[in-house]
Design a protein around this motif. Structure first.
Motif, PDB file in Angstrom:
ATOM      1  N   TYR A  36       0.681  -1.305   0.136  1.00  0.00           N
ATOM      2  CA  TYR A  36      -0.029   0.262  -0.042  1.00  0.00           C
ATOM      3  C   TYR A  36       1.100   1.117   0.250  1.00  0.00           C
ATOM      4  CZ  TYR A  36      -4.286  -2.381   1.180  1.00  0.00           C
ATOM      5  OH  TYR A  36      -5.447  -3.445   1.173  1.00  0.00           O
ATOM      6  N   GLN A  38       0.998   5.583   0.626  1.00  0.00           N
ATOM      7  CA  GLN A  38      -0.156   6.493   1.600  1.00  0.00           C
ATOM      8  C   GLN A  38       0.680   7.881   1.253  1.00  0.00           C
ATOM      9  OE1 GLN A  38       0.419   6.738   5.583  1.00  0.00           O
ATOM     10  NE2 GLN A  38      -1.737   7.428   6.118  1.00  0.00           N
ATOM     11  N   GLN A  42      -3.112  11.478   3.565  1.00  0.00           N
ATOM     12  CA  GLN A  42      -4.090  10.860   2.842  1.00  0.00           C
ATOM     13  C   GLN A  42      -4.296   9.335   3.491  1.00  0.00           C
ATOM     14  OE1 GLN A  42      -3.849  10.858  -1.386  1.00  0.00           O
ATOM     15  NE2 GLN A  42      -3.401  12.905  -1.348  1.00  0.00           N
ATOM     16  N   GLY A  43      -5.356   8.684   3.098  1.00  0.00           N
ATOM     17  CA  GLY A  43      -5.570   7.217   3.494  1.00  0.00           C
ATOM     18  C   GLY A  43      -4.610   6.293   2.582  1.00  0.00           C
ATOM     19  N   LEU A  44      -4.653   5.157   3.025  1.00  0.00           N
ATOM     20  CA  LEU A  44      -3.891   4.206   2.418  1.00  0.00           C
ATOM     21  C   LEU A  44      -4.333   3.533   1.032  1.00  0.00           C
ATOM     22  CD1 LEU A  44      -2.536   3.955   5.038  1.00  0.00           C
ATOM     23  CD2 LEU A  44      -1.852   1.694   4.365  1.00  0.00           C
ATOM     24  N   PHE A  90       3.737   0.831   2.780  1.00  0.00           N
ATOM     25  CA  PHE A  90       3.184  -0.305   3.688  1.00  0.00           C
ATOM     26  C   PHE A  90       3.192  -1.704   2.827  1.00  0.00           C
ATOM     27  CE2 PHE A  90       2.805   2.289   7.509  1.00  0.00           C
ATOM     28  CZ  PHE A  90       2.272   3.460   6.988  1.00  0.00           C
TER      29      PHE A  90
ATOM     30  N   GLN B   6     -14.751   9.242   5.353  1.00  0.00           N
ATOM     31  CA  GLN B   6     -14.963   9.365   6.987  1.00  0.00           C
ATOM     32  C   GLN B   6     -14.776  10.967   7.325  1.00  0.00           C
ATOM     33  OE1 GLN B   6     -10.919   7.186   7.182  1.00  0.00           O
ATOM     34  NE2 GLN B   6     -11.139   8.329   9.191  1.00  0.00           N
ATOM     35  N   PHE B  88      -3.600   9.798  13.472  1.00  0.00           N
ATOM     36  CA  PHE B  88      -4.369   9.887  12.221  1.00  0.00           C
ATOM     37  C   PHE B  88      -5.115   8.533  12.290  1.00  0.00           C
ATOM     38  CE2 PHE B  88      -5.347  11.522   8.204  1.00  0.00           C
ATOM     39  CZ  PHE B  88      -4.928  10.788   7.236  1.00  0.00           C
ATOM     40  N   LEU B  90      -7.871   6.025  10.829  1.00  0.00           N
ATOM     41  CA  LEU B  90      -8.257   5.518   9.300  1.00  0.00           C
ATOM     42  C   LEU B  90      -9.469   4.316   9.482  1.00  0.00           C
ATOM     43  CD1 LEU B  90      -4.522   5.124   7.972  1.00  0.00           C
ATOM     44  CD2 LEU B  90      -6.398   6.682   7.011  1.00  0.00           C
ATOM     45  N   PHE B 105      -9.290   1.836   2.140  1.00  0.00           N
ATOM     46  CA  PHE B 105      -9.131   2.852   3.073  1.00  0.00           C
ATOM     47  C   PHE B 105     -10.017   4.027   3.127  1.00  0.00           C
ATOM     48  CE2 PHE B 105      -6.351   1.258   6.398  1.00  0.00           C
ATOM     49  CZ  PHE B 105      -5.729   0.322   5.683  1.00  0.00           C
ATOM     50  N   GLY B 106     -10.650   5.045   3.991  1.00  0.00           N
ATOM     51  CA  GLY B 106     -11.072   6.263   3.593  1.00  0.00           C
ATOM     52  C   GLY B 106      -9.855   7.203   3.859  1.00  0.00           C
ATOM     53  N   GLU B 107     -10.307   8.638   3.764  1.00  0.00           N
ATOM     54  CA  GLU B 107      -9.380   9.627   3.623  1.00  0.00           C
ATOM     55  C   GLU B 107      -8.467   9.789   4.850  1.00  0.00           C
ATOM     56  OE1 GLU B 107     -12.926  10.678   1.359  1.00  0.00           O
ATOM     57  OE2 GLU B 107     -12.572   9.948   3.399  1.00  0.00           O
ATOM     58  N   GLY B 108      -8.968   9.367   6.057  1.00  0.00           N
ATOM     59  CA  GLY B 108      -8.321   9.701   7.267  1.00  0.00           C
ATOM     60  C   GLY B 108      -9.032  10.836   7.984  1.00  0.00           C
TER      61      GLY B 108
END
Lengths: 114, 114
Positions: A36, A38, A42-44, A90, B6, B88, B90, B105-108
């Motif tokens: 992944y 990131q 931002q998200g992954l 990741f 999110q 952070f 997620l 994943f969402g944007e966090g």
């Protein structure tokens, strides 16, 4: 239970140079493997994955990773990085055929320099 | 197509105040839902995992809780925030069946506790 090790917390590299981000896993059964990415704040996002078949998997932006069962590795490579590749990467693993959850490594920060 | 959102994206809260982070998934049914926390300079820590409404597993003991009032809604809460809750957060989902472990994943949500 499975585990993932990313030995390099940071990897600085000059633009257009090649890069390898290392990932080793531990599991007593067969696994699925993921990388992944990131970007800051931002998200992954899924970069690439190995589920079965060819051990060499590729992403749309030039990254590739090779599943090596004998060395329990899934290293991520790119022959020529771009400044936009600067991000946290990741590695993750999950045992197949079970109700186990994805296990993440601690991440490698790729810093591409001009 | 499936989407995950999110909110809020950023939150600054005093110590001892309550917390509520929300996450919703669209375009899929019966997803597995997850809350992760990413502290500064550290990897991803799985906080909660849910395979269905009111079916939530806590991975780490802490002053946070999670609820799933609807199939595609996942809420992270706290009655009294600690400084150590900063990070952070997620939200993520995976398919409930034939699960390969792949997460979306969402944007966090960035939480700062002062």
């Amino acid at each position: 239970a499975q585990s993932v090790t990313q030995l390099d917390s940071q990897v600085p590299v000059f633009e257009e140079a090649p890069v390898e981000l290392r990932c080793n896993y531990s599991s007593s059964v067969s696994v699925y493997l993921f990388w992944y990415v990131q970007y800051p704040n931002q998200g992954l996002q899924l970069l690439l994955k190995y589920l079965s078949g060819s051990t060499l998997v590729k992403s749309i932006n030039g990254f590739e990773a090779e599943f090596n069962k004998s060395q329990t590795s899934f290293h991520l490579r790119k022959p020529s990085v771009h400044i936009s590749d600067t991000a946290e990467y990741f590695c993750a693993v999950i045992n197949t055929g079970t109700a186990s959850k994805l296990t993440f490594g601690t991440g490698t920060r790729l810093q591409v320099m001009l | 197509s499936q989407t995950i959102h999110q909110w809020p994206a950023t939150l600054v809260q005093p110590v001892g105040s309550p917390l509520s982070l929300e996450c919703t998934v669209e375009g899929t049914s019966n997803p597995n839902l997850y809350w992760y926390r990413q502290a500064a300079g550290r990897g991803l820590q799985l906080l909660f995992y849910s395979i269905g409404i009111d079916q939530i597993s806590s991975e780490v003991p802490q002053n946070l809780s999670a609820s799933r009032p609807q199939d595609r809604q996942f809420i992270l809460s706290s009655k009294k925030l600690l400084l150590s809750d900063s990070g952070f957060y997620l939200c993520a989902w995976s398919t409930g069946q034939a699960n390969t472990g792949e997460l979306f994943f969402g944007e966090g949500s960035r939480l700062t506790v002062l």
